[in-house]
Design a protein around this motif. Structure first.
Motif, PDB file in Angstrom:
ATOM      1  N   ALA A  62       7.239  -9.267   0.260  1.00 62.32           N
ATOM      2  CA  ALA A  62       6.449  -8.655  -0.660  1.00 62.32           C
ATOM      3  C   ALA A  62       4.839  -8.689  -0.706  1.00 62.32           C
ATOM      4  N   LEU A  64       1.765  -9.153  -3.138  1.00 58.37           N
ATOM      5  CA  LEU A  64       1.814  -8.725  -4.291  1.00 58.37           C
ATOM      6  C   LEU A  64       0.038  -9.643  -4.620  1.00 58.37           C
ATOM      7  N   ALA A  69       1.203  -4.607  -4.993  1.00 59.40           N
ATOM      8  CA  ALA A  69       2.047  -4.261  -4.023  1.00 59.40           C
ATOM      9  C   ALA A  69       2.368  -3.521  -2.881  1.00 59.40           C
ATOM     10  N   VAL A  71       5.092  -3.238  -1.128  1.00 61.76           N
ATOM     11  CA  VAL A  71       6.787  -4.146  -0.973  1.00 61.76           C
ATOM     12  C   VAL A  71       7.491  -3.202   0.260  1.00 61.76           C
ATOM     13  N   GLY A 132       8.128 -12.860  -4.111  1.00 61.33           N
ATOM     14  CA  GLY A 132       7.302 -11.992  -3.158  1.00 61.33           C
ATOM     15  C   GLY A 132       9.330 -11.507  -2.217  1.00 61.33           C
ATOM     16  N   THR A 149       9.280 -11.059  -8.564  1.00 66.41           N
ATOM     17  CA  THR A 149       7.081 -11.233  -9.042  1.00 66.41           C
ATOM     18  C   THR A 149       7.150 -12.406  -9.926  1.00 66.41           C
TER      19      THR A 149
END
Length: 190
Positions: A62, A64, A69, A71, A132, A149
């Motif tokens: 992902a 961030l 975000a 994803v 991530g 996260t």
């Protein structure tokens, strides 16, 4: 007359704490499915960077940011979480608003991976699953997504229709880990 007040997927079920692990509902903002067209992934990556400051993520990852975000959710699939998608993205991808389709919760605390080890067939310890990292997996018997996260924070996404079951499964695992470790506060809603 009927009460049509909107409710979040986990309304009345969370927050919950057991031992040092806390489970809370997350307002993920708008959730938009992104599916790039044929040969459009690079163009979508550029458009995402220009519009939202985050690029198209690699599989299992992902991107961030502070308020957004992007994803990975599968082959040629991702979700923009947070802001509404910039109009320029539609030239490179199919966009679908899925904000009402998901329950999003956050499991925080050092024992979070031990809790999820009871329900998820993926190694979610920080060394194996760093910030991530994303996995499409199962939580108990439910299809779900897991996103790290922070060092001690995991975000879990399940279908909204399964929100009650998600919370029930997680609460049971949290209480089990807290009891096994003899931690105070097992089963408190705070």
């Amino acid at each position: 007359m009927a009460d049509l007040t909107p409710r979040t997927p986990c309304a009345g079920l969370l927050p919950f704490r057991a031992g040092d692990v806390r489970l809370t509902e997350v307002d993920a903002g708008r959730i938009t499915s992104l599916m790039p067209g044929p040969e459009q992934a690079a163009a979508l990556d550029a458009a995402l960077r220009d519009a939202h400051g985050l690029g198209w993520p690699d599989p299992g990852r992902a991107a961030l940011g502070e308020d957004a975000a992007v994803v990975w959710t599968g082959m040629d699939q991702g979700m923009l979480m947070g802001p509404a998608p910039d109009a320029t993205l539609s030239a490179h991808a199919a966009l679908t608003d899925q904000s009402d389709a998901w329950a999003v919760v956050e499991l925080s605390g050092e024992a979070g991976p031990a809790v999820l080890a009871r329900l998820v067939p993926v190694d979610l310890r920080p060394l194996a699953f760093p910030v991530g990292a994303v996995a499409r997996t199962l939580i108990g018997h439910m299809h779900a997504g897991v996103l790290r996260t922070g060092p001690a924070t995991l975000r879990l996404l399940a279908f909204r229709s399964m929100a009650g079951t998600l919370v029930q499964e997680l609460r049971g695992a949290m209480e089990g880990v807290a009891a096994r470790h003899g931690l105070d506060g097992a089963g408190s809603s705070r």
